[in-house]
Design a protein around this motif. Sequence first.
Motif, PDB file in Angstrom:
ATOM      1  N   ASP A  10     -38.528  -7.238  44.679  1.00  0.00           N
ATOM      2  CA  ASP A  10     -37.538  -8.197  45.175  1.00  0.00           C
ATOM      3  C   ASP A  10     -36.516  -8.508  44.084  1.00  0.00           C
ATOM      4  N   ARG A  11     -36.985  -8.663  42.864  1.00  0.00           N
ATOM      5  CA  ARG A  11     -36.111  -8.979  41.742  1.00  0.00           C
ATOM      6  C   ARG A  11     -35.123  -7.849  41.477  1.00  0.00           C
ATOM      7  N   VAL A  12     -35.617  -6.618  41.448  1.00  0.00           N
ATOM      8  CA  VAL A  12     -34.748  -5.462  41.203  1.00  0.00           C
ATOM      9  C   VAL A  12     -33.709  -5.332  42.313  1.00  0.00           C
ATOM     10  N   LEU A  13     -34.123  -5.498  43.558  1.00  0.00           N
ATOM     11  CA  LEU A  13     -33.182  -5.401  44.681  1.00  0.00           C
ATOM     12  C   LEU A  13     -32.108  -6.480  44.601  1.00  0.00           C
ATOM     13  N   ARG A  14     -32.496  -7.683  44.246  1.00  0.00           N
ATOM     14  CA  ARG A  14     -31.519  -8.772  44.122  1.00  0.00           C
ATOM     15  C   ARG A  14     -30.495  -8.458  43.029  1.00  0.00           C
ATOM     16  N   ILE A  15     -30.956  -7.952  41.902  1.00  0.00           N
ATOM     17  CA  ILE A  15     -30.039  -7.640  40.801  1.00  0.00           C
ATOM     18  C   ILE A  15     -29.091  -6.511  41.196  1.00  0.00           C
ATOM     19  N   VAL A  16     -29.608  -5.469  41.841  1.00  0.00           N
ATOM     20  CA  VAL A  16     -28.767  -4.336  42.257  1.00  0.00           C
ATOM     21  C   VAL A  16     -27.732  -4.777  43.291  1.00  0.00           C
ATOM     22  N   GLY A  18     -26.587  -7.824  43.807  1.00  0.00           N
ATOM     23  CA  GLY A  18     -25.637  -8.717  43.156  1.00  0.00           C
ATOM     24  C   GLY A  18     -24.595  -7.968  42.353  1.00  0.00           C
ATOM     25  N   ILE A  19     -25.046  -6.993  41.573  1.00  0.00           N
ATOM     26  CA  ILE A  19     -24.110  -6.201  40.773  1.00  0.00           C
ATOM     27  C   ILE A  19     -23.185  -5.391  41.678  1.00  0.00           C
ATOM     28  N   ALA A  20     -23.717  -4.837  42.757  1.00  0.00           N
ATOM     29  CA  ALA A  20     -22.896  -4.040  43.680  1.00  0.00           C
ATOM     30  C   ALA A  20     -21.805  -4.899  44.338  1.00  0.00           C
ATOM     31  N   LEU A  21     -22.164  -6.104  44.771  1.00  0.00           N
ATOM     32  CA  LEU A  21     -21.172  -6.974  45.403  1.00  0.00           C
ATOM     33  C   LEU A  21     -20.100  -7.419  44.403  1.00  0.00           C
ATOM     34  N   LEU A  22     -20.512  -7.745  43.199  1.00  0.00           N
ATOM     35  CA  LEU A  22     -19.530  -8.148  42.195  1.00  0.00           C
ATOM     36  C   LEU A  22     -18.649  -6.978  41.765  1.00  0.00           C
ATOM     37  N   ALA A  23     -19.221  -5.782  41.677  1.00  0.00           N
ATOM     38  CA  ALA A  23     -18.422  -4.603  41.355  1.00  0.00           C
ATOM     39  C   ALA A  23     -17.405  -4.341  42.456  1.00  0.00           C
ATOM     40  N   ALA A  24     -17.828  -4.494  43.699  1.00  0.00           N
ATOM     41  CA  ALA A  24     -16.899  -4.311  44.820  1.00  0.00           C
ATOM     42  C   ALA A  24     -15.770  -5.334  44.751  1.00  0.00           C
ATOM     43  N   TYR A  25     -16.087  -6.543  44.331  1.00  0.00           N
ATOM     44  CA  TYR A  25     -15.050  -7.570  44.200  1.00  0.00           C
ATOM     45  C   TYR A  25     -14.020  -7.186  43.135  1.00  0.00           C
ATOM     46  N   PHE A  26     -14.499  -6.720  41.997  1.00  0.00           N
ATOM     47  CA  PHE A  26     -13.596  -6.438  40.886  1.00  0.00           C
ATOM     48  C   PHE A  26     -12.877  -5.095  41.001  1.00  0.00           C
ATOM     49  N   PHE A  27     -13.441  -4.139  41.742  1.00  0.00           N
ATOM     50  CA  PHE A  27     -12.854  -2.802  41.785  1.00  0.00           C
ATOM     51  C   PHE A  27     -12.178  -2.449  43.102  1.00  0.00           C
ATOM     52  N   THR A  28     -12.078  -3.389  44.024  1.00  0.00           N
ATOM     53  CA  THR A  28     -11.362  -3.127  45.267  1.00  0.00           C
ATOM     54  C   THR A  28     -10.137  -4.019  45.334  1.00  0.00           C
ATOM     55  N   VAL A  41     -22.978 -13.351  43.185  1.00  0.00           N
ATOM     56  CA  VAL A  41     -23.469 -14.165  42.073  1.00  0.00           C
ATOM     57  C   VAL A  41     -24.844 -14.741  42.409  1.00  0.00           C
ATOM     58  N   VAL A  42     -25.065 -15.087  43.665  1.00  0.00           N
ATOM     59  CA  VAL A  42     -26.330 -15.723  44.070  1.00  0.00           C
ATOM     60  C   VAL A  42     -27.520 -14.778  43.905  1.00  0.00           C
ATOM     61  N   PRO A  43     -27.511 -13.578  44.521  1.00  0.00           N
ATOM     62  CA  PRO A  43     -28.675 -12.714  44.304  1.00  0.00           C
ATOM     63  C   PRO A  43     -28.832 -12.271  42.856  1.00  0.00           C
ATOM     64  N   LEU A  44     -27.731 -12.103  42.148  1.00  0.00           N
ATOM     65  CA  LEU A  44     -27.819 -11.721  40.740  1.00  0.00           C
ATOM     66  C   LEU A  44     -28.496 -12.827  39.930  1.00  0.00           C
TER      67      LEU A  44
END
Length: 67
Positions: A10-16, A18-28, A41-44
């Motif tokens: 669960d922890r690994v999935l939350r971090i992945v 979270g990082i994917a959503l934030l990357a999508a925010y910054f790179f789109t 930010v919340v799952p991360l």
Amino acid sequence: MFKTNVGGIDRVLRIVVGIALLAAYFFTTGGAWHWLLLIGVVPLATGLMSTCPAYSLLGMSTCPMKK
């Protein structure tokens, strides 16, 4: 401070996620709903801290039982 209630997978999935959503925010490019990607930010944060306030409220835990 907080009781650990987020297990390994669960922890690994939350971090992945979270990082994917934030990357999508910054790179789109921006759009009408672009700011919603900041929810990553919340799952991360919950993954990094190994605690989830929603799990605490619901009395849930994905951590293995301690013997």
